[in-house]
Scaffold this active site. Sequence first.
Site, short mmCIF file in Angstrom:
data_model
loop_
_atom_site.label_atom_id
_atom_site.label_comp_id
_atom_site.label_asym_id
_atom_site.label_seq_id
_atom_site.Cartn_x
_atom_site.Cartn_y
_atom_site.Cartn_z
CG ASP A 391 -1.62 1.27 1.47
OD1 ASP A 391 -2.25 1.74 0.52
OD2 ASP A 391 -1.54 1.82 2.59
CE LYS A 392 0.20 7.42 -2.49
NZ LYS A 392 0.43 8.39 -1.39
CB THR A 541 -2.03 3.03 -3.63
OG1 THR A 541 -2.51 4.13 -2.86
CG2 THR A 541 -1.70 3.51 -5.03
N GLY A 542 -5.15 3.03 -3.18
CA GLY A 542 -6.41 3.71 -3.51
C GLY A 542 -6.19 5.15 -3.92
CE LYS A 569 -5.30 -0.68 -1.64
NZ LYS A 569 -4.62 -0.14 -0.47
CG ASP A 588 -1.47 2.33 6.73
OD1 ASP A 588 -1.87 2.16 5.56
OD2 ASP A 588 -1.39 3.45 7.26
CG ASP A 592 -4.12 -1.30 2.99
OD1 ASP A 592 -4.19 -1.18 1.75
OD2 ASP A 592 -3.65 -0.43 3.74
#
Length: 697
Positions: A391-392, A541-542, A569, A588, A592
Amino acid sequence: MSKMDKHEQEDHPHERHEHHAGGNPHHSHHENHRNHVHSGHGGHDHHGHGSHEEMISDFKKRFFITLVLAIPIIVLSDMIQMFFNYSLTFPGDTAIELILSSIVFFYGGWPFLTGLVSEVKGKSPGMMTLIGFAITVAYVYSVATVFGVEGMDFFWELATLIAIMLLGHWIEMKSVMKASDSLESLVELMPQEANKLMENDEITPVPVAELKKGDRLLIKPGEKIPADGHILKGKSSIDESMLTGESVPVEKEQGDEIIGGSINSSGSLTIEVSKTSDEGYLSQVVQLVKEAQESKSKTQMLSDRAAKLLFYVAIVAGLLTFIIWIALGYSVGDAMTRMVTVLVISCPHALGLAIPLVAARSTAISAQKGLFIRNRIGFEDARRVDTIAFDKTGTLTKGEFGVTDILTEEQTSEKELLRLAASVELQSEHPIAMGIVNKASEEQVDIPQPEDFDSMTGAGITGKVDGQSISVVSPGFLQREGIRYDEDHFSKLSETGKTVVFVLRDQALLGAIALADAVKDSAKEAVDRLHQIGIEALMLTGDNEKVAREVGKQIGINYVIAEVLPHEKAEKIKELQKGGNRVGMTGDGINDAPALANADLGIAVGAGTDVAMETADVVLVNSHPKDVVSIIDLSRLTYRKMIQNLWWAAGYNIAAIPLAAGILAPWGIILDPALGAVLMSLSTVIVAINAQSLKTK
């Protein structure tokens, strides 16, 4: 001016890259996903903190009681007396040995007996079946010898086997923290009450569970939004970062959709409920996680796989021994003694400690490194992972704005521009304001308190500093006021995902400040190291695609998938798995959680939400991306050490079984059971020493 990216909002001072993620994640069928609860210790599941603590306490108590009872059983054993050449007999000694052994068998052996039943019912023999079968054979045969059947009892073997296996399970459970599939953390994200507006606009607090579609709610600044809906009145910035992966609050106004569970950062809003709590976005995330967690795993721990193999070896070897001895003309009593010796010796005492001791050691090492192992199966499988999805926001980046560029006009220095901007932003809670103030503090710039601070709706903020009017505004404001600026430079910054604000003094342009979600220091190091050990890194990532690609470029990730919803995802993870990849996911946020639950290895960043941690196999306590590499390294080292220990544990038995079966009997060589016990003890000591030698680089 060049056309701004479609995700930019020009009319806000703290412009951002918005990808609205208010869609409806659809449910997909989850098949063959890893369940995060490893059951098998006496048929128990590790559910809930209380029951896990009770199980540890139960095994500890059974171990110490069995250990105390085992001492007189060993001392009174005829076989041990013969081997050590001493004699201890008195009236009733056999009866005492029988009574103590019966207590050990039924009390100490109870978890293994219930585990045997559970595994046989599940048609999946493992460690419990092997132990349960061995102790039952040893006990039944030994009782038979007391009541006249020819042969020597195995009470000492029974007692030592149960004591060592209880010790192994106790160590294992102490080292493995609970693996909970609790979704309480998700549910708790929703507020319990909502401020409902009645027909006369009177505010009435009502339980969220009672909300219906069409209800009007008042959302005050700082409050969590209780249900999915759309804005009827008001304007505000909404923090959706933990839900959607958006790195900064989303500006929302009349008509915009908002998500239950997100946080209203600034203005008051009146919203109309469009989905009830069980239909909303967060509820769908809960469902995705639940489905992934309820799908039972076909994965077995290494020790169970070894025990399963040894169980079948023991059965076959025992039956062959009996048949061959009868065929060679020996009595049923002799054949039975040989068969029982083979069956009992097939269950290696050291196997009960081989894996738990390594597990305990690796858990201790991981704790020192800030890695919290929640699920041993996932951790064991980490060695096989070939792809890591990151994830970013909050994982590769800090999840907070940092100043990246300061552009000044000729008459102004960078420090002066920062001083003036930070002074005006001092009163604001907006992430961009905090980013500018933090940068000024880092640069040790003296920040004066502003006078007459004011917010300009949809334009920026203004205040008096040193008696002069200072404004921090959006590019949209400059356009409306006809103030000229370097549009080409602005466009370049914008295209790399940066947010730009302009600083004015009495309507004269002093310069601009560009900000972006700051990349974590160890992110590039982590990606480089993963590539070195042959693991592909990708970003999932969103957040906005341009922002994501810019971050990917900085840290060396070429494969970037952006603007994805939680269910997307999870689907991407499954798609990679179907392509033959073993996938790890690091994240996090709540968005996710479904991906973490579906990945072969779920890694949660410790600074994130409880929800992400609930669904992960390993938690990075220090939130450093480079710790992902430590997990892979430690998993590989641990597996290597486990294999070594299994060979030490089972190797003695593999050699001893043919001797116990009497393969060298024609030459007068038969393994003495007491000698077997000494060899067994030696293999247990070697296993313990080998486990303690586990070290990381």
